[in-house]
Design an enzyme around this catalytic site. Structure first.
Site, PDB file in Angstrom:
ATOM      1  CE  LYS A 225       3.647   1.928   0.725  1.00 14.99           C
ATOM      2  NZ  LYS A 225       2.450   1.639   1.459  1.00 14.99           N
TER       3      LYS A 225
ATOM      4  CE  LYS B 111       1.018   4.814   1.730  1.00 13.88           C
ATOM      5  NZ  LYS B 111       0.040   3.967   2.415  1.00 13.88           N
TER       6      LYS B 111
HETATM    7  C1  PBG Z   1      -2.632   1.447   2.646  1.00 14.13           C
HETATM    8  C2  PBG Z   1      -1.345   0.952   2.150  1.00 14.13           C
HETATM    9  C3  PBG Z   1      -0.934   0.968   0.832  1.00 14.13           C
HETATM   10  C4  PBG Z   1       0.270   0.287   0.776  1.00 14.13           C
HETATM   11  C5  PBG Z   1       0.609  -0.084   2.072  1.00 14.13           C
HETATM   12  N1  PBG Z   1      -0.401   0.343   2.928  1.00 14.13           N
HETATM   13  C6  PBG Z   1      -1.638   1.478  -0.383  1.00 14.13           C
HETATM   14  C7  PBG Z   1      -2.074   2.877  -0.409  1.00 14.13           C
HETATM   15  O1  PBG Z   1      -1.625   3.747   0.326  1.00 14.13           O
HETATM   16  O2  PBG Z   1      -2.964   3.129  -1.232  1.00 14.13           O
HETATM   17  C8  PBG Z   1       1.034   0.038  -0.482  1.00 14.13           C
HETATM   18  C9  PBG Z   1       1.906  -1.145  -0.501  1.00 14.13           C
HETATM   19  C10 PBG Z   1       2.348  -1.584  -1.849  1.00 14.13           C
HETATM   20  O3  PBG Z   1       2.003  -1.013  -2.891  1.00 14.13           O
HETATM   21  O4  PBG Z   1       3.079  -2.570  -1.877  1.00 14.13           O
HETATM   22  N2  PBG Z   1      -2.661   2.301   3.691  1.00 14.13           N
END
Ligand code: PBG
Length: 326
Positions: free
Chosen positions: A251, A198
């Site tokens: 992601k 991520k």
């Molecule tokens: C939080 C989380 C995020 C997303 C999924 N889980 C945001 C972040 O890490 O700040 C993002 C999902 C999206 O933008 O569609 N843990």
């Protein structure tokens, strides 16, 4: 001597093109993220995600029934908490009567076969909007304390009936800790979909609007990955598999197709990719301006993510595409 063909026969008509297509989308490919709010009868459109809604639990249940009817088999739950339950310990996240726990139970009661996946990270519960517990003095996230809190959260999701927990926090060593706790607690049938690669990305902006979870200070670069790196994604992913992840994830998706392909080639578990909120917003915005054909942009994007190597795609377009394919 052979005759060179000038008009590729394999591209000549729609029928032939689809006959030899290497990649096809089906509703089976999708995980649909859903946003849940307290209250009743609430269907709130997210301003930066037109056509996407945050719903109260009663409305969520109606929606989940519809989704199952469309062939969507899996939902990924996110909740928006009231400010008064947010703190720096995240303790609301393991409240057995918390919104997430109630949502898991209600969905499993209404549509038992729907595969319920739950986000595991502290940001909706954190007064600072961070995924972990903040060390107030340094501003850094306390890794091990956070893993402890998230372990309690994971167990409580499992006890409420979640099929998969989906840790999006990026703390070190968390997958092993969750796997062990799930085994020790007798929740051996609960899977882990790990957000293993991520990236710290600007494309999460609209999501943070949707859940009111933007970091109050700083950014997430000390725990999420640097978008300049590819090999590190393999390292992170292999570690998560070693620790017990059943499905891994890359992601965001569209700007990371090379990473999806590398991960697909490196592992033997299912690979998922998250087509995130900002990727949704970009297509919606351009379509609204009349600059892109929305449907074509969506199909091209999702097919490309699958072609790159994603076995599963988490996308806010899942319902639209399932309707289209239906
Ligand atoms: C939080 C989380 C995020 C997303 C999924 N889980 C945001 C972040 O890490 O700040 C993002 C999902 C999206 O933008 O569609 N843990």
């Amino acid at each position: 001597m052979y005759l060179q063909r000038r008009n590729r026969i394999t591209r000549r008509t729609d029928a032939i093109r689809s006959l030899v297509a290497e990649t096809t989308l089906t509703p089976n490919d999708f995980i649909l993220p859903i946003f849940i709010d307290e209250g009743k009868e609430i269907v709130h459109e997210i301003p930066s995600m037109p056509g996407y809604y945050r719903r109260s639990l009663d409305k969520t249940i109606e929606e989940v029934r519809t989704l199952w009817g469309l062939g969507i088999k899996s939902v990924l739950l996110f909740v928006k908490c009231d400010d008064n339950v947010k703190d720096n310990t995240g303790k609301e996240s393991w409240n057995p009567d918390g919104l997430m726990q109630r949502a898991i139970k209600a969905i499993k009661d209404a549509v038992p076969e729907m595969i319920v996946m739950t986000d595991v990270a502290l940001d909706p519960y954190s007064q600072y909007g961070h995924d972990g517990i903040v060390d107030i003095k340094s501003g850094y996230i306390l890794n091990d304390e956070t893993v402890e809190a998230l372990t309690r959260m994971s167990i409580s999701h499992a006890e409420a009936g979640a099929d998969f927990i989906a840790p999006s926090d990026m703390m070190d060593g968390r997958i092993g800790a969750f796997r062990k706790a799930l085994e020790d607690n007798g929740n051996t049938g609960v899977g882990i979909l790990s957000y293993s690669a991520k990236y710290a990305s600007c494309f999460y902006g609209p999501f943070r609007d949707a859940l009111d979870s933007a970091p109050g200070f700083g950014d997430k670069k000390t725990y999420q990955m640097n978008y300049a790196n590819r090999i590190e994604a393999i390292n992170e992913t292999l570690q998560d598999i070693e620790q017990g992840a059943d499905i891994v994830m890359v992601k965001p998706a569209m700007a990371y197709l090379d990473v999806i392909r590398e991960v697909r080639n490196a592992v033997t578990v299912p690979v998922s990719a998250y087509h995130v909120s900002g990727e949704y917003a970009m297509i919606k915005a351009a379509a609204k301006m009349g600059w892109l054909d929305e449907q074509k942009a969506v199909l091209e994007s999702l097919t490309s993510i699958k072609r790159a190597g994603a076995d599963l795609i988490a996308t806010y377009f899942a319902k639209d595409v399932a309707e289209l394919l239906g």
